[in-house]
Structure formats: structure tokens, C-alpha cells
Design a protein around this motif. Structure first.
Motif, mmCIF file in Angstrom:
data_model
loop_
_atom_site.group_PDB
_atom_site.id
_atom_site.type_symbol
_atom_site.label_atom_id
_atom_site.label_comp_id
_atom_site.label_asym_id
_atom_site.label_seq_id
_atom_site.Cartn_x
_atom_site.Cartn_y
_atom_site.Cartn_z
ATOM 1 N N ASP A 30 0.832 -1.205 0.000
ATOM 2 C CA ASP A 30 0.000 0.000 0.000
ATOM 3 C C ASP A 30 0.867 1.256 0.000
ATOM 4 O OD1 ASP A 30 -2.506 -1.067 -0.138
ATOM 5 O OD2 ASP A 30 -3.175 -0.339 1.812
ATOM 6 N N GLN A 31 1.866 1.259 0.856
ATOM 7 C CA GLN A 31 2.751 2.409 0.955
ATOM 8 C C GLN A 31 3.452 2.666 -0.378
ATOM 9 O OE1 GLN A 31 3.231 4.057 3.973
ATOM 10 N NE2 GLN A 31 5.094 5.235 3.703
ATOM 11 N N SER A 32 3.917 1.606 -1.016
ATOM 12 C CA SER A 32 4.665 1.735 -2.269
ATOM 13 C C SER A 32 3.766 2.200 -3.411
ATOM 14 C CB SER A 32 5.320 0.392 -2.623
ATOM 15 O OG SER A 32 6.182 -0.040 -1.586
ATOM 16 N N VAL A 33 2.581 1.616 -3.506
ATOM 17 C CA VAL A 33 1.640 1.993 -4.562
ATOM 18 C C VAL A 33 1.236 3.462 -4.412
ATOM 19 C CG1 VAL A 33 -0.731 1.654 -5.377
ATOM 20 C CG2 VAL A 33 0.757 -0.324 -5.010
ATOM 21 N N GLY A 34 0.953 3.879 -3.178
ATOM 22 C CA GLY A 34 0.560 5.263 -2.944
ATOM 23 C C GLY A 34 1.658 6.239 -3.292
ATOM 24 N N ALA A 35 2.907 5.891 -2.965
ATOM 25 C CA ALA A 35 4.036 6.772 -3.271
ATOM 26 C C ALA A 35 4.274 6.847 -4.776
ATOM 27 C CB ALA A 35 5.289 6.284 -2.556
ATOM 28 N N MET A 36 4.167 5.726 -5.466
ATOM 29 C CA MET A 36 4.388 5.723 -6.910
ATOM 30 C C MET A 36 3.365 6.629 -7.604
ATOM 31 S SD MET A 36 6.260 4.516 -9.412
ATOM 32 C CE MET A 36 7.027 2.949 -9.043
ATOM 33 N N SER A 37 2.141 6.581 -7.133
ATOM 34 C CA SER A 37 1.088 7.400 -7.725
ATOM 35 C C SER A 37 1.175 8.853 -7.269
ATOM 36 C CB SER A 37 -0.287 6.830 -7.359
ATOM 37 O OG SER A 37 -1.331 7.664 -7.825
ATOM 38 N N GLY A 38 1.258 9.067 -5.951
ATOM 39 C CA GLY A 38 1.196 10.419 -5.417
ATOM 40 C C GLY A 38 2.469 11.208 -5.595
ATOM 41 N N ASP A 39 3.625 10.559 -5.438
ATOM 42 C CA ASP A 39 4.897 11.271 -5.490
ATOM 43 C C ASP A 39 5.446 11.399 -6.907
ATOM 44 O OD1 ASP A 39 4.613 11.188 -2.774
ATOM 45 O OD2 ASP A 39 6.217 9.745 -2.423
ATOM 46 N N ILE A 40 5.280 10.334 -7.707
ATOM 47 C CA ILE A 40 5.895 10.295 -9.030
ATOM 48 C C ILE A 40 4.859 10.450 -10.143
ATOM 49 C CG2 ILE A 40 7.443 8.963 -10.544
ATOM 50 C CD1 ILE A 40 8.477 7.530 -8.097
ATOM 51 N N GLY A 41 3.592 10.155 -9.846
ATOM 52 C CA GLY A 41 2.548 10.278 -10.848
ATOM 53 C C GLY A 41 2.503 9.127 -11.820
ATOM 54 N N VAL A 42 2.980 7.964 -11.397
ATOM 55 C CA VAL A 42 3.021 6.780 -12.253
ATOM 56 C C VAL A 42 1.943 5.799 -11.799
ATOM 57 C CG1 VAL A 42 4.411 4.771 -12.914
ATOM 58 C CG2 VAL A 42 5.443 7.039 -12.849
ATOM 59 N N SER A 43 1.158 5.319 -12.741
ATOM 60 C CA SER A 43 0.059 4.413 -12.426
ATOM 61 C C SER A 43 0.526 2.967 -12.363
ATOM 62 C CB SER A 43 -1.058 4.550 -13.471
ATOM 63 O OG SER A 43 -0.566 4.237 -14.771
ATOM 64 N N SER A 44 -0.195 2.163 -11.577
ATOM 65 C CA SER A 44 0.078 0.729 -11.436
ATOM 66 C C SER A 44 -1.262 0.022 -11.278
ATOM 67 C CB SER A 44 0.978 0.477 -10.224
ATOM 68 O OG SER A 44 0.339 0.880 -9.026
ATOM 69 N N PRO A 45 -1.289 -1.300 -11.348
ATOM 70 C CA PRO A 45 -2.581 -1.996 -11.325
ATOM 71 C C PRO A 45 -3.456 -1.667 -10.128
ATOM 72 C CG PRO A 45 -0.872 -3.476 -12.097
ATOM 73 C CD PRO A 45 -0.174 -2.225 -11.684
ATOM 74 N N ASP A 46 -2.888 -1.365 -8.981
ATOM 75 C CA ASP A 46 -3.704 -1.053 -7.817
ATOM 76 C C ASP A 46 -3.935 0.442 -7.625
ATOM 77 O OD1 ASP A 46 -4.175 -3.724 -6.912
ATOM 78 O OD2 ASP A 46 -2.067 -3.804 -6.313
ATOM 79 N N ALA A 47 -3.362 1.265 -8.492
ATOM 80 C CA ALA A 47 -3.630 2.706 -8.544
ATOM 81 C C ALA A 47 -3.561 3.093 -10.020
ATOM 82 C CB ALA A 47 -2.617 3.494 -7.721
#
Length: 510
Positions: free
Chosen positions: A305-322
Motif C-alpha cells: 500500500d505504501q509503495s503503490v501510494g508513493a508511486m502514484s502520489g509522489d511520481i505520478g506513475v500508475s500501477s494496477p492497484d492505482a
């Protein structure tokens, strides 16, 4: 330029927010005891995790802060970047792949490097490593340096009973600013304006210790300037955050919830002035209600959760769970939503398709805790005794034994020494940010783990501590403690200089 002091909470609001949630979502019941141990193991765990009262020598296995996963590599700038010593040879490959992705610089779209584009359009950093410098602690901007490893969380409180019910039912942790989203993005891809920039004004204030000596503390006031998309909401709060060290996260995840909850004392039943309560959140992948244990306010239940949120919120990169390729862009930021994304159908439906996040998560789960140093030094042992007698261990719980059922065998049944209870504590008005995050109110913070503390200067070339790096050394960090930690703070402030110095040396050995 807009400046905001952290809002003071009314007495009634604070009293209400400090009440422990006695009921939980229907699909989660707080575990009363560990279910992974037989009677013999329970007795062993209870015995080994009892606080010591013998400060004449080190405790057994104390040098191995992360159990069998502890790194015993030479101390240098890479001390936070080693893998858990006990992972398998095959897992070492997974760790190295995750490391490469953790360090990877993302680029704006469209790009010829199609496996790397998808940055932003608004962002705070181009890589995970940009914030977690050498897998360590971020810092506030000093001099001409930028704020890459520090940013402002933006959130507003619930405005209606329906919104409050969403928080109470663990459906959300708070509500973002309606224009600027969940955090202020101070960078943007070419052709787009960044949202704005954080401003910090410091004032110095002398604090007098018991022996008459003084220490200067710097009080920050945070604001925002150069807002590109209109004003912030009137009720939006600003919460500054520096990046946390990455070590030992998999071991923290492997602590049984019952052992963390055993430290909770929401009504201060023992009368020691220290409460401690858990943050309860939803797993963003499964929707399950779980114990929060990661982040400054324990707002994440899992490293994934922490990693997915950071990838989306900090870097703006999408992933399957965001899967939103526009990251933290809001509907009010039309220019952001008009920018191209980095989704490549031949690679998947998101900019970081499987197994990118799985590899990054594995890497984050297996960054080893360095071994202790100087555990038998007489001054360190004296400092440890002062630390205990001052009452610091009421929140900074020294040790746990991880679950026998941890997902990774490397994390199972390990005696670890994080010096944290992973609970929320009221830290007083001085450290308050006025921002609710799930069950955490505006004066509460998760107890920060202390392992690795002593290598901050070696790894990160600075000694800035606390959630916003306002403390320039360990003494200042302790003197900022208030609320539930006031007594321990005062015990330190009133101690003899040689005892204060010994306590600091103990912290430097962790």
C-alpha cells in the motif's frame, strides 16, 4: 504567498478525537492474543521481550537489531541499502531487480524510452530513491537545496455527517484539497505548470535545561507560494513530511497485530500519562480493515500500500492497484488531464504494469537493519539506562518477536529491536499539524522506530529529525516532545549533562 500556522484544536474537538474507537468495522476484530504460537513459544516470547532492568552488560542478541536478517556489512554510505542477510539466493535476484526499479528515473510522455515514461504530469520526485536518499531519511530544504525529499500533505476534514461516516467506516483516511489533491506537487512535465512551492519560515527560541544551559529550537511556519491553479480550500491543512528510512519494513510488517495492540492504553488505565492507540485503515488492494503501521501517522497497513501510494502520489506513475495515469491531478486541473500518459498497451494497462510494484515492494520489505555498534560501551549502557528510566520506552518499545506465519520465511520468528510501539500518540501542540489521517488526529503521530538512528549522518550527511526535519540534532528532537511524551522529555531536560550525553550516545549506537 499564503502562510498558515498549524491550527489549534478546541478542547472539545481534541477530547472527542482522543477517544479510542471501541467498535470496529464488521469484518475486523482486534486480536486479543497471538494465534501463531504454542504455549511453549508464547512463554519464550513473553520472557525475551520483557524490558531489561540490568544495564551492566548488553542483552543477548541485542547487537542483531533485525534478527537473522541484520546486515553486518561495514558501516558506510550504503549501510541502509543491503538486503536481509537471510533471504535466499533466488530472492537476491528479486531484490536487485527491485533495487533497479526503486532507483529508476521516470521520464515524461511521450518518450522513446517507453518502458520509463509516465512521469507526472504533476510530481514531487522522478524516482523512489530521490526521496529516500540512499534508502534513508529525507531532509528539509537547506540553503540552495530543493525540497525533493520533503513535501506538503494536503487534506481537509469531513464537512458532513456522511463524509465523517466514510472515515469512521475506514473507507477513506481524509479528504484531499478539491483543486490540489492530496499533496502539493512542486514539479511538472514540460508544457505544464507545477502546482506551487512550499515555503518555510523559521524562528529560534531558547529552551533552558535543568542545569541552566540553553538549547535553541527552530519553530517552522509553513506556507505555499506561486499557486498555479487558484487558492487552496479554506479548510485545507498543510502537513510537512520528510521521507522515512526504508530499513526493517518487512520485519515491522511481520509483527503480530496482537503484540502491537498489547501496548495500547487508550484510556491511560495504568496512569502513566501515556495512552497510545492504533490507527485502523483499509488495505487498498483487498479492502480488508487492518492495523496501520507504516507512515508518519500509521496510515498504511502494508508495504505494498505504501509503495503503490508513493508511486502514484509522489511520481505520478500508475500501477494496477492505482491505475489513474494522472496521479494526483484533480478534475479542476484541466491542463494536467490533457497531457499525454505513459500507458503502453503492449506492456499493459498502466505505466508500471506487473511485476513492477511487486519487485519494488519486495525490495522495500528486505532492506536490512544494520547491526548495533558499541553495545558494550559503558557510556552507551549508561545511556540506555537513562533512556529507560526517563520513560522513553513507554512509546519506544524496545523489542518484538515476529510472527511464525510471516509471508517470507526470512521474517519469521525473529527477535527484533525497532524501539517503537507503532501506535499513535498525542505529541502536544508544538508538533501538531492539525491534520486528521484516518483515526489519527491533528496532534497524533506514530512512534518513530529508532533502529538505524545512529547512522543517519553516515548515510544521509545530515542530522535532521522529526516528521519535518525541524530538529537539527537528537537533543532538539527530544526537546520537541510534548503531550504524552512531556514527562520523558522533562526527565531528559532536567538530567545531568553527563546523563544527557550518555543517552544521546546510546541513540547513536542504534
Amino acid at each position: 504567498m499564503m502562510k498558515r500556522h498549524i491550527p489549534a484544536m478546541t478542547t472539545a474537538a481534541l477530547a472527542a478525537s482522543l477517544c479510542f474507537a471501541t467498535t470496529f468495522a464488521a469484518d475486523w476484530t482486534p486480536p486479543a492474543e497471538r494465534a501463531d504460537l504454542d504455549a511453549k513459544d508464547k512463554a519464550r516470547v513473553e520472557k525475551v521481550t520483557q524490558p531489561t532492568d540490568d544495564f551492566s552488560k548488553p542483552e543477548a542478541f541485542e547487537i542483531m537489531q533485525g534478527g537473522a536478517a541484520t546486515s553486518t556489512a561495514n558501516v558506510n554510505r550504503d549501510s541502509f541499502s543491503h538486503s536481509s542477510t537471510n533471504i535466499t539466493f533466488a530472492e537476491e535476484e528479486t531484490f536487485k531487480l527491485g533495487n533497479a526499479l526503486f532507483r529508476k528515473f521516470w521520464v515524461s510522455s511521450p518518450s522513446s524510452t517507453q518502458a520509463s515514461d509516465g512521469l507526472g504530469p504533476l510530481f514531487n520526485a522522478r524516482s523512489c530513491q530521490s526521496c529516500h536518499l540512499k534508502d534513508g531519511r529525507g531532509h528539509p530544504p537547506e540553503g540552495d537545496s530543493d525540497a525533493t525529499s520533503m513535501f506538503l500533505r494536503l487534506a481537509r476534514p469531513a464537512r458532513t455527517p456522511e463524509e465523517q461516516a466514510r472515515i469512521d467506516n475506514y473507507e477513506t483516511i481524509n479528504f484531499p484539497d478539491e483543486v490540489y489533491g492530496g499533496q502539493l506537487q512542486d514539479f511538472a512535465v514540460p508544457g505544464l505548470s507545477a502546482e506551487g512551492r512550499m515555503t518555510i519560515d523559521y524562528r529560534e527560541e531558547d529552551v533552558t535545561l535543568g542545569d541552566g544551559s540553553t538549547v535553541s529550537l527552530r519553530h517552522p511556519t509553513y506556507g505555499v507560494a506561486d499557486l498555479a491553479y487558484g487558492p487552496l480550500g479554506e479548510d485545507t491543512t498543510l502537513s510537512p513530511r520528510i521521507a522515512n528510512p526504508m530499513i526493517g519494513l518487512g520485519l515491522v510488517q511481520a509483527i503480530e497485530p496482537a503484540d502491537i495492540l498489547a501496548h495500547a492504553d487508550p484510556d491511560d488505565a495504568d496512569g502513566d500519562g501515556v495512552s497510545g492507540r492504533p490507527n485502523i485503515v483499509s488495505d487498498t488492494v483487498t479492502g480488508e480493515v487492518k492495523l496501520g503501521r507504516f507512515g508518519w501517522k500509521a496510515q498504511n497497513a502494508t508495504i505494498h500500500d505504501q509503495s503503490v501510494g508513493a508511486m502514484s502520489g509522489d511520481i505520478g506513475v500508475s500501477s494496477p492497484d492505482a491505475p489513474n495515469p494522472y496521479g494526483d491531478c484533480s478534475e479542476a486541473e484541466a491542463a494536467c488531464l490533457a497531457m499525454p500518459t505513459g500507458v503502453q498497451p503492449r506492456l499493459g494497462d498502466t505505466e508500471a504494469p506487473d511485476p513492477v510494484m511487486e519487485l519494488i515492494t519486495f525490495y522495500a520489505e528486505n532492506l536490512a537493519v544494520p547491526a548495533r555498534r558499541d553495545v558494550d560501551d559503558p557510556e552507551v549502557l549508561r545511556g540506555k539506562q537513562v533512556f529507560y528510566e526517563a520513560g522513553c520506552t513507554a512509546c519506544h518499545a524496545p523489542k518484538f518477536v515476529t510472527s511464525r506465519e510471516a509471508e517470507n520465511p526470512a521474517h519469521r520468528f525473529q527477535l527484533i529491536w525497532p524501539y517503537s510501539d507503532f501506535l499513535l500518540h498525542d505529541m502536544g501542540e508544538g508538533l501538531a499539524d492539525g491534520q486528521q489521517v484516518a483515526m489519527a488526529n491533528g496532534r497524533e503521530w506514530r512512534t518513530a522506530p529508532l533502529w538505524g538512528n545512529g547512522l543517519t549522518e553516515v548515510v544521509n550527511d545530515h542530522s535532521f529529525f522529526l516528521h519535518d526535519g525541524r530538529a537539527r540534532n537528537r537533543t532538539e528532537a527530544i526537546l520537541w516532545h510534548g503531550g504524552e511524551a512531556q514527562t520523558a522529555r522533562d526527565n531528559f531536560a532536567n538530567a545531568a549533562k553527563e546523563d544527557r550525553d550518555a543517552l544521546i550516545k546510546f541513540l547513536e549506537s542504534l
